[in-house]
Design a protein around this motif. Structure first.
Motif, PDB file in Angstrom:
ATOM      1  N   HIS A  82       0.825  -1.203   0.000  1.00  0.00           N
ATOM      2  CA  HIS A  82       0.000   0.000   0.000  1.00  0.00           C
ATOM      3  C   HIS A  82       0.864   1.260   0.000  1.00  0.00           C
ATOM      4  N   ALA A  83       2.005   1.199   0.670  1.00  0.00           N
ATOM      5  CA  ALA A  83       2.907   2.356   0.696  1.00  0.00           C
ATOM      6  C   ALA A  83       3.389   2.696  -0.710  1.00  0.00           C
ATOM      7  N   PHE A  84       3.751   1.688  -1.488  1.00  0.00           N
ATOM      8  CA  PHE A  84       4.174   1.928  -2.862  1.00  0.00           C
ATOM      9  C   PHE A  84       3.015   2.475  -3.696  1.00  0.00           C
ATOM     10  N   ALA A  85       1.802   1.960  -3.444  1.00  0.00           N
ATOM     11  CA  ALA A  85       0.633   2.465  -4.164  1.00  0.00           C
ATOM     12  C   ALA A  85       0.425   3.951  -3.878  1.00  0.00           C
ATOM     13  N   VAL A  86       0.558   4.338  -2.620  1.00  0.00           N
ATOM     14  CA  VAL A  86       0.359   5.730  -2.221  1.00  0.00           C
ATOM     15  C   VAL A  86       1.421   6.634  -2.839  1.00  0.00           C
TER      16      VAL A  86
END
Length: 302
Positions: A82-86
């Motif tokens: 999710h961090a990479f998505a954000v």
């Protein structure tokens, strides 16, 4: 999410989804207003760090929930994905128009449908496959490769939708054992932790304005998810999901009026195709009452 006949309130569901969509569009506009004054990575970290304040009411539930090593592994993996998505989403916001970000984000539930079939063993009926193909046509209309340049912002949004779908599927595994509110709370914690090393690498002292804007981003994101929860409690996804089309209209208008972005009718057409496909999938599952399947739901989840 199923809705009993007693609590079935379609107008209320559509109203709350309307409010959720408006909140998400304001959130994206606020991120867009930051421009390039701050690294997208740092902006993503500050947004999540400030958002931790909204976890205080759930602190007792978070601390009292028993977690196994498997749960912690899934939480950690989800936090990284999710961090990479954000980070990709914040980057895309600096590169492409609001309408294109919104339209391409509609692909997330399409990836979720594919992932549920590949990794969770859910059936992929002909109608689902046909809807997915329609959604892919919508993406092709938006990107128009060979006719116009496909920028890094477009690639970032494709990656954003793909990674958000992975995060969604991991959440489905976690909610089998853990209350959904705790799963949501842990997402904020783990994403913040995962973003720390990236933020340190690009850190520059933010201005008070930047901090204030990112706090408002956290507020509107939290409000959007809360309103979406109220919408799904009042009516099924098949009823509320078409309302999310308004997000694309608002994003197009905001982009044109506030950020002086050109209105691209092909983006609206492609986004409409994608949303129609997702809404069809949700409607078919509602008709067949297959509540065990992963019903697609559109939300930025940022």
């Amino acid at each position: 999410m199923t809705t009993s006949a007693v609590s079935y309130r379609p107008l209320a569901g559509m109203f709350w989804m309307f409010a959720a969509g408006l909140s998400f569009v304001v959130m994206t506009a606020l991120v867009k207003s930051l421009g390039t004054t701050m690294s997208p990575i740092q902006a993503a970290f500050i947004r999540y760090a400030l958002g931790l304040v909204f976890l205080l009411p759930a602190l007792r539930s978070i601390l009292s929930t028993h977690l196994t090593s498997r749960h912690l592994t899934l939480f950690g993996l989800r936090g990284i994905i999710h961090a990479f998505a954000v980070m990709l989403w914040f980057y895309a916001m600096t590169q492409i128009p609001l309408a294109e970000v919104t339209a391409m984000n509609y692909m997330t539930p399409v990836y979720v449908t594919l992932g549920a079939a590949l990794f969770l063993g859910e059936p992929l009926a002909f109608r689902r496959i046909a809807a997915i193909l329609v959604a892919l046509v919508g993406v092709a209309i938006i990107l128009r490769p060979g006719i116009r340049e496909v920028s890094t912002g477009h690639l970032a949004m494709l990656g954003t939708a793909l990674m958000l779908s992975g995060s969604y599927l991991l959440a489905k595994l976690l909610v089998r054992d853990i209350p959904p509110s705790v799963v949501v709370a842990h997402l904020s914690i783990w994403v913040t932790l995962a973003l720390i090393p990236f933020a340190i690498a690009v850190w520059q002292t933010p201005t008070l304005r930047d901090i204030w804007v990112l706090f408002l981003v956290a507020c509107f994101a939290t409000a959007g998810h809360y309103f979406m929860t109220l919408a799904l409690q009042a009516a099924p996804v098949a009823v509320t999901q078409p309302v999310t089309f308004l997000q694309l209209i608002w994003a197009t208008l905001l982009g044109a009026l506030v950020f002086h972005e050109s209105v691209d009718i092909w983006v609206v057409a492609g986004g409409t195709l994608i949303l129609s496909a997702v809404s069809f999938i949700a409607w078919r599952e509602a008709v067949l009452n297959r509540s065990s399947l992963t019903t697609p739901s559109i939300a930025p989840k940022l």
